[in-house]
Enzyme design. Sequence first.
Site, short mmCIF file in Angstrom:
data_model
loop_
_atom_site.label_atom_id
_atom_site.label_comp_id
_atom_site.label_asym_id
_atom_site.label_seq_id
_atom_site.Cartn_x
_atom_site.Cartn_y
_atom_site.Cartn_z
N TRP A 193 8.76 -9.95 12.31
CA TRP A 193 9.94 -9.29 12.85
C TRP A 193 11.02 -9.35 11.77
CZ3 TRP A 193 14.84 -11.51 13.61
CH2 TRP A 193 15.79 -10.58 14.08
N GLU A 234 6.72 -6.64 15.27
CA GLU A 234 7.60 -6.62 16.45
C GLU A 234 8.79 -5.67 16.28
OE1 GLU A 234 9.29 -10.46 17.36
OE2 GLU A 234 10.29 -9.73 19.17
N LYS A 236 12.42 -3.71 17.77
CA LYS A 236 13.65 -4.08 18.48
C LYS A 236 14.48 -2.82 18.73
CE LYS A 236 17.08 -7.73 18.57
NZ LYS A 236 17.42 -9.05 18.09
N ASP A 267 8.59 -7.35 22.84
CA ASP A 267 9.46 -8.40 23.36
C ASP A 267 10.15 -7.85 24.61
OD1 ASP A 267 11.95 -9.91 23.75
OD2 ASP A 267 11.50 -10.87 21.84
N HIS A 270 13.59 -6.30 24.27
CA HIS A 270 13.85 -5.33 23.20
C HIS A 270 13.73 -3.87 23.62
CE1 HIS A 270 13.09 -8.33 19.65
NE2 HIS A 270 13.97 -8.77 20.54
N HIS A 294 6.25 -11.09 23.85
CA HIS A 294 7.28 -12.12 23.81
C HIS A 294 7.93 -12.18 25.18
CE1 HIS A 294 8.12 -12.80 19.24
NE2 HIS A 294 6.97 -13.27 19.65
N ASP A 302 22.34 -9.57 25.26
CA ASP A 302 21.41 -10.56 24.72
C ASP A 302 19.98 -10.31 25.17
OD1 ASP A 302 20.57 -12.91 23.39
OD2 ASP A 302 20.60 -13.97 25.30
N ASP A 304 17.63 -12.70 24.69
CA ASP A 304 16.97 -14.00 24.54
C ASP A 304 17.40 -15.07 25.53
OD1 ASP A 304 15.36 -13.35 22.14
OD2 ASP A 304 17.32 -13.05 21.23
N ASP A 334 9.87 -16.43 23.90
CA ASP A 334 10.85 -16.18 22.84
C ASP A 334 12.25 -16.06 23.42
OD1 ASP A 334 12.23 -15.59 20.55
OD2 ASP A 334 11.59 -13.50 20.46
C1 RNT Z 1 14.36 -11.23 17.51
C2 RNT Z 1 12.92 -11.28 17.82
C3 RNT Z 1 12.15 -12.40 17.17
C4 RNT Z 1 12.94 -13.68 17.15
C5 RNT Z 1 12.17 -14.87 16.64
C6 RNT Z 1 13.09 -16.00 16.27
O1 RNT Z 1 15.06 -10.37 18.26
O2 RNT Z 1 12.73 -11.32 19.19
O3 RNT Z 1 10.93 -12.55 17.78
O4 RNT Z 1 13.45 -14.00 18.39
O5 RNT Z 1 11.36 -14.51 15.62
ZN ZN Z 2 10.74 -11.64 19.98
#
Ligand code: RNT
Ligand code: ZN
Length: 427
Positions: A193, A234, A236, A267, A270, A294, A302, A304, A334
């Site tokens: 990523w 990955e 985003k 993810d 994302h 993820h 956010d 995460d 993640d």
């Molecule tokens: C970032 C991605 C990635 C990170 C990690 C730390 O938006 O989701 O996977 O969170 O690699």
């Molecule tokens: Zn991720």
Amino acid sequence: MKKEKKTNPNTVKEMYQHAKERYLQFGVNSDEAIKKTLAVPLSLHCWQGDDVIGFEGASELSGGGILATGNYPGRARNGDELRKDITFAISLIPGISRLNLHALYAETGGKKVERDELEPEHFEKWIRWAQEQHINLDFNPSFFSHPLASTGYTLASADKKIQNFWIKHGKASRRIAAAMGAVQKEPCVNNIWIPDGSKDMITDRSSPRKRLEAALDEILAEPVNKKNIIDTVESKLFGIGSEAYVVGSHEFYMGYAVKKQIKLCLDMGHFHPTETLTDKISALLAFVPGLLLHISRGIRWDSDHVALYSDDVRELCRELHRLETFDKVHLALDYFDASINRIAAWIIGARAFRKALLEAFLEPVDLIREAEQAGRPHERLALMEEAKLLPIAAVWDELCLEAGIPIGSDWLSCVSEYEEKELSRRR
Ligand code: RNT
Ligand code: ZN
């Protein structure tokens, strides 16, 4: 008055017998569901333990469009502390855990080793720990928190020197991942990523993508034993500082993964808020060899937040079960929350995911399919609704009992004790 909270195992056993009967009425074998739930590997992210700081001497996560907020005491400050915390967290999580490492977590014995020069030996301690714990490792090159990432571009940089540095880092990371895979029972998933993108409008959206494609081609051309490593990329939607344009968008990596026939990483945080991963799985599996998912929770800006037993995660698990696709799909947590006890954050997310898996394996899917195939959509919908209120809690408690893990919220007192004995000493 504070009540004694510890769960009585005999009560769990008794409740389970009733639950088992109830599920049998729907044609579901709950003993089997427990076994299947415990057998699916979930990769825990090492970076929840220290707010994505790593061991390069940084004091905070910088750049890359990702951010850990909060300053809850007790952050792991080195490899020994992080391993201790993860070992402890795993003891409170049922099922097979893996550990997902980032290149930032290399241990170089105080010597400065640039990221493009990292070697498997810098992960020796992790590899040894994993073998002792009977845990498989996964890996990620780290394209952030670095002076050469400060322009916002890494693999897609127009500056040849910068781009080359990151290409070399990408190659080094694959060698490390392959070395990990060589000494463990299953291949190491190596996920790429990158944060590359632009805060504001740009006129040339194409050139950075062409550069990224060429850089990835070069990284992946490095010969490694394919038995030991699984490559994933990955995408985003946007990040902090890359609001207007992200080089590695979903379309970019979807095309790239199809072209190279590698696995794609999706993810949960994302995508656009009304978009979920559930509907993407079967579409993508028609064209790529597999996926890495993820598990995360997007909230406002956010992507995460700590994963929960949420509708999204539950739907996702149901889909994976309905497709019977656990052999092609890898699962990893993640997220990073520095505002709560970090170990609890791991456990909450991992247990939530396992609960969702259990619910999926407990779904009376044969009955639901029968209704669907017979053209009785009202029955399909009704059965899906009824399934939600079946006694999953009793089965979950039994699962924890069988796995030798604290039942219900009993794990909280273990975390408090660890906090008192271990975390509070880290000042
Ligand atoms: C970032 C991605 C990635 C990170 C990690 C730390 O938006 O989701 O996977 O969170 O690699
Ligand atoms: Zn991720």
